[in-house]
Design a protein around this motif. Structure first.
Motif, PDB file in Angstrom:
ATOM      1  N   LYS A  54       7.576 223.464 -19.908  1.00  0.00           N
ATOM      2  CA  LYS A  54       7.463 223.027 -18.526  1.00  0.00           C
ATOM      3  C   LYS A  54       8.453 221.913 -18.191  1.00  0.00           C
ATOM      4  O   LYS A  54       8.854 221.742 -17.042  1.00  0.00           O
ATOM      5  CB  LYS A  54       6.031 222.561 -18.244  1.00  0.00           C
ATOM      6  CG  LYS A  54       4.994 223.680 -18.315  1.00  0.00           C
ATOM      7  CD  LYS A  54       3.597 223.165 -18.031  1.00  0.00           C
ATOM      8  CE  LYS A  54       2.566 224.287 -18.083  1.00  0.00           C
ATOM      9  NZ  LYS A  54       1.187 223.794 -17.830  1.00  0.00           N
ATOM     10  N   ARG A  55       8.837 221.139 -19.214  1.00  0.00           N
ATOM     11  CA  ARG A  55       9.769 220.031 -18.978  1.00  0.00           C
ATOM     12  C   ARG A  55      11.224 220.491 -19.006  1.00  0.00           C
ATOM     13  O   ARG A  55      12.132 219.693 -18.786  1.00  0.00           O
ATOM     14  CB  ARG A  55       9.545 218.932 -20.022  1.00  0.00           C
ATOM     15  CG  ARG A  55       8.185 218.273 -19.966  1.00  0.00           C
ATOM     16  CD  ARG A  55       8.075 217.123 -20.948  1.00  0.00           C
ATOM     17  NE  ARG A  55       8.222 217.567 -22.335  1.00  0.00           N
ATOM     18  CZ  ARG A  55       9.263 217.298 -23.106  1.00  0.00           C
ATOM     19  NH1 ARG A  55      10.273 216.590 -22.622  1.00  0.00           N
ATOM     20  NH2 ARG A  55       9.311 217.721 -24.342  1.00  0.00           N
ATOM     21  N   PHE A  56      11.450 221.777 -19.305  1.00  0.00           N
ATOM     22  CA  PHE A  56      12.801 222.321 -19.389  1.00  0.00           C
ATOM     23  C   PHE A  56      13.651 221.423 -20.285  1.00  0.00           C
ATOM     24  O   PHE A  56      14.702 220.912 -19.908  1.00  0.00           O
ATOM     25  CB  PHE A  56      13.418 222.434 -17.991  1.00  0.00           C
ATOM     26  CG  PHE A  56      14.590 223.396 -17.936  1.00  0.00           C
ATOM     27  CD1 PHE A  56      14.403 224.750 -18.159  1.00  0.00           C
ATOM     28  CD2 PHE A  56      15.866 222.940 -17.666  1.00  0.00           C
ATOM     29  CE1 PHE A  56      15.486 225.635 -18.108  1.00  0.00           C
ATOM     30  CE2 PHE A  56      16.939 223.808 -17.610  1.00  0.00           C
ATOM     31  CZ  PHE A  56      16.748 225.161 -17.841  1.00  0.00           C
ATOM     32  N   ALA A  57      13.190 221.252 -21.516  1.00  0.00           N
ATOM     33  CA  ALA A  57      13.840 220.349 -22.459  1.00  0.00           C
ATOM     34  C   ALA A  57      14.538 221.139 -23.561  1.00  0.00           C
ATOM     35  O   ALA A  57      14.126 222.244 -23.925  1.00  0.00           O
ATOM     36  CB  ALA A  57      12.804 219.411 -23.083  1.00  0.00           C
ATOM     37  N   LEU A  58      15.599 220.565 -24.099  1.00  0.00           N
ATOM     38  CA  LEU A  58      16.292 221.161 -25.226  1.00  0.00           C
ATOM     39  C   LEU A  58      15.334 221.249 -26.405  1.00  0.00           C
ATOM     40  O   LEU A  58      14.640 220.287 -26.742  1.00  0.00           O
ATOM     41  CB  LEU A  58      17.511 220.324 -25.604  1.00  0.00           C
ATOM     42  CG  LEU A  58      18.364 220.830 -26.771  1.00  0.00           C
ATOM     43  CD1 LEU A  58      18.999 222.163 -26.437  1.00  0.00           C
ATOM     44  CD2 LEU A  58      19.429 219.798 -27.132  1.00  0.00           C
ATOM     45  N   THR A  59      15.273 222.405 -27.031  1.00  0.00           N
ATOM     46  CA  THR A  59      14.399 222.613 -28.176  1.00  0.00           C
ATOM     47  C   THR A  59      14.721 221.606 -29.274  1.00  0.00           C
ATOM     48  O   THR A  59      15.886 221.290 -29.516  1.00  0.00           O
ATOM     49  CB  THR A  59      14.576 224.047 -28.711  1.00  0.00           C
ATOM     50  OG1 THR A  59      14.203 224.962 -27.686  1.00  0.00           O
ATOM     51  CG2 THR A  59      13.735 224.288 -29.931  1.00  0.00           C
ATOM     52  N   TRP A  60      13.675 221.148 -29.952  1.00  0.00           N
ATOM     53  CA  TRP A  60      13.825 220.186 -31.045  1.00  0.00           C
ATOM     54  C   TRP A  60      14.878 220.657 -32.043  1.00  0.00           C
ATOM     55  O   TRP A  60      14.826 221.764 -32.540  1.00  0.00           O
ATOM     56  CB  TRP A  60      12.453 220.006 -31.732  1.00  0.00           C
ATOM     57  CG  TRP A  60      12.465 219.161 -32.959  1.00  0.00           C
ATOM     58  CD1 TRP A  60      12.531 217.799 -33.021  1.00  0.00           C
ATOM     59  CD2 TRP A  60      12.363 219.622 -34.313  1.00  0.00           C
ATOM     60  NE1 TRP A  60      12.494 217.388 -34.340  1.00  0.00           N
ATOM     61  CE2 TRP A  60      12.388 218.490 -35.143  1.00  0.00           C
ATOM     62  CE3 TRP A  60      12.249 220.885 -34.901  1.00  0.00           C
ATOM     63  CZ2 TRP A  60      12.306 218.578 -36.544  1.00  0.00           C
ATOM     64  CZ3 TRP A  60      12.168 220.986 -36.285  1.00  0.00           C
ATOM     65  CH2 TRP A  60      12.196 219.840 -37.090  1.00  0.00           C
ATOM     66  N   ARG A  61      15.892 219.831 -32.253  1.00  0.00           N
ATOM     67  CA  ARG A  61      16.993 220.100 -33.176  1.00  0.00           C
ATOM     68  C   ARG A  61      17.717 221.419 -32.864  1.00  0.00           C
ATOM     69  O   ARG A  61      18.297 222.051 -33.741  1.00  0.00           O
ATOM     70  CB  ARG A  61      16.504 220.109 -34.634  1.00  0.00           C
ATOM     71  CG  ARG A  61      16.090 218.742 -35.173  1.00  0.00           C
ATOM     72  CD  ARG A  61      15.710 218.822 -36.638  1.00  0.00           C
ATOM     73  NE  ARG A  61      15.320 217.546 -37.208  1.00  0.00           N
ATOM     74  CZ  ARG A  61      16.115 216.751 -37.931  1.00  0.00           C
ATOM     75  NH1 ARG A  61      17.345 217.128 -38.173  1.00  0.00           N
ATOM     76  NH2 ARG A  61      15.657 215.617 -38.429  1.00  0.00           N
ATOM     77  N   GLY A  62      17.662 221.807 -31.610  1.00  0.00           N
ATOM     78  CA  GLY A  62      18.212 223.105 -31.230  1.00  0.00           C
ATOM     79  C   GLY A  62      19.686 223.257 -31.547  1.00  0.00           C
ATOM     80  O   GLY A  62      20.144 224.341 -31.928  1.00  0.00           O
ATOM     81  N   ALA A  63      20.473 222.181 -31.371  1.00  0.00           N
ATOM     82  CA  ALA A  63      21.909 222.273 -31.603  1.00  0.00           C
ATOM     83  C   ALA A  63      22.239 222.610 -33.045  1.00  0.00           C
ATOM     84  O   ALA A  63      23.293 223.174 -33.334  1.00  0.00           O
ATOM     85  CB  ALA A  63      22.585 220.960 -31.206  1.00  0.00           C
ATOM     86  N   GLU A  64      21.352 222.286 -33.969  1.00  0.00           N
ATOM     87  CA  GLU A  64      21.549 222.626 -35.374  1.00  0.00           C
ATOM     88  C   GLU A  64      20.851 223.921 -35.748  1.00  0.00           C
ATOM     89  O   GLU A  64      21.416 224.776 -36.439  1.00  0.00           O
ATOM     90  CB  GLU A  64      21.023 221.490 -36.262  1.00  0.00           C
ATOM     91  CG  GLU A  64      21.093 221.787 -37.746  1.00  0.00           C
ATOM     92  CD  GLU A  64      20.555 220.663 -38.612  1.00  0.00           C
ATOM     93  OE1 GLU A  64      20.685 220.755 -39.836  1.00  0.00           O
ATOM     94  OE2 GLU A  64      20.007 219.684 -38.052  1.00  0.00           O
TER      95      GLU A  64
END
Length: 358
Positions: A54-64
């Motif tokens: 709902k917060r439209f947030a980058l997934t935890w550690r998504g870039a890695e």
């Protein structure tokens, strides 16, 4: 007596990826798994979504995690000559003008790095899609054919003898300073529990704050609905070929019914009806139980008092994205080459452990 380096209990996405990494490094691995068709991994649509919630947030550690997982699954595709990972755009439909404005206001700071490709402020006119408020285009995500992947690995394990289609009985495990013995028949240097939600009944790990969470998914046929992307608004809609889509997922906390429910079917059908006005037919329904953790972070690492025993799991709904990188992390730790990340370590919950293990 069968000797092995590592005994892995469970062959869902967590156990299967760990066992694969350890075997690739030359270790002798033995896996026990009862082969449940309705396990969380077998039911999952395998979505890898870089920006969610709902917060439209980058997934935890998504870039890695995302690029690592994609490379890992492509390696397995080469090994088995099958397609498992489909990289595809994800279109996150806005539910209101207010949501649209809130996301666009945040976009100036680029909190999502390179995972947001662009925005639509009006209906993008995708075939069959109802999107009056526009949405966000996400890139570098996709979906994994988890059931097919696990079947390929299990087939190899059955053929080569490292997978035993049995339920592991923890009461028959004895541990010492040098390792563990199971049922007087198997000797291992180390045992790793990868049982998923079933770990709530594990005598060594039942103290962990795992809460089983049931999810249901539908398989639907919907002729005319766009297949060029995954759709997401209150539910994901994953194209799986021949005008078929996987729609999910529900979240039910205990107590919940055993297996699929009419309530789950109605809920998912209603969510799909918000995304498309096209008629659709439900052709399948499945339910599985996820291993959720109270702080929404995985659980990894050694038992606090039994050095020959570790845990790997608590992945919740993000198993396909988490599993490859965490399998390598745990394998590195088992080989003495790395430390467990603090935000995934069991140590954050050591205070919950009882004085003795029964």
């Amino acid at each position: 007596m069968t000797d092995c380096d590592f005994l892995v209990v469970g062959h869902g996405i967590a156990g299967a990826t760990l066992a694969y990494v350890l075997r690739q490094r030359g270790h002798q691995v033995l896996v026990y798994d009862p082969g449940q068709a309705n396990s969380a991994s077998n039911v999952a649509a395998g979505l890898m979504n870089p920006v969610a919630g709902k917060r439209f947030a980058l997934t935890w550690r998504g870039a890695e995690l995302l690029p690592f997982a994609a490379e890992f699954y492509r390696e397995l595709e080469q090994r088995f000559g099958q397609e498992f990972f489909v990289e595809t755009p994800i279109f996150k439909l806005f539910s209101s003008v207010e949501e649209q404005n809130a996301v666009l206001a945040r976009s100036a700071d680029n909190p999502w790095e390179h995972f947001v490709a662009g925005f639509e402020t009006a209906d993008p006119a995708l075939p069959g899609v109802h999107g009056p408020f526009g949405g966000a285009w996400l890139q570098h995500g996709g979906h994994v054919a988890v059931r097919e992947l696990l079947a390929a690995l299990a087939g190899e394990g059955t053929r080569d003898g490292w997978l035993r289609a049995e339920t592991f009985d923890w009461s028959r495990l004895s541990t010492d300073a040098d390792g563990a013995t199971y049922a007087g028949q198997v000797r291992a240097r180390h045992v790793v529990c990868c049982e998923g939600a079933a770990a709530v009944r594990n005598p060594y790990f039942s103290w962990l704050p795992l809460t089983p969470n049931q999810g249901e998914v539908l398989d639907v046929e919907c002729a005319g609905l766009s297949t060029a992307q995954v759709l997401n608004r209150g539910a994901y809609v994953v194209p799986v070929g021949a005008a078929r889509f996987r729609v999910g997922a529900t979240y039910r906390w205990p107590p919940f019914a055993d297996g699929v429910t009419a309530v789950g079917r109605e809920e998912l059908a209603a969510r799909l009806s918000v995304i498309t006005d096209l008629p659709f037919a439900v052709v399948g329904q499945r339910a599985g139980v996820r291993p959720a953790v109270r702080d929404r972070r995985p659980l990894l690492g050694p038992h606090p008092t039994v050095p020959s025993l570790s845990f790997c799991g608590g992945y919740g709904s993000k198993g396909v994205m988490l599993a490859p990188r965490l399998a390598v992390l745990l394998a590195d730790w088992l080989e003495g080459r790395a430390e467990i990340w603090p935000d995934t370590s069991l140590q954050r919950y050591n205070a919950l452990q009882p004085i003795s293990v029964s």
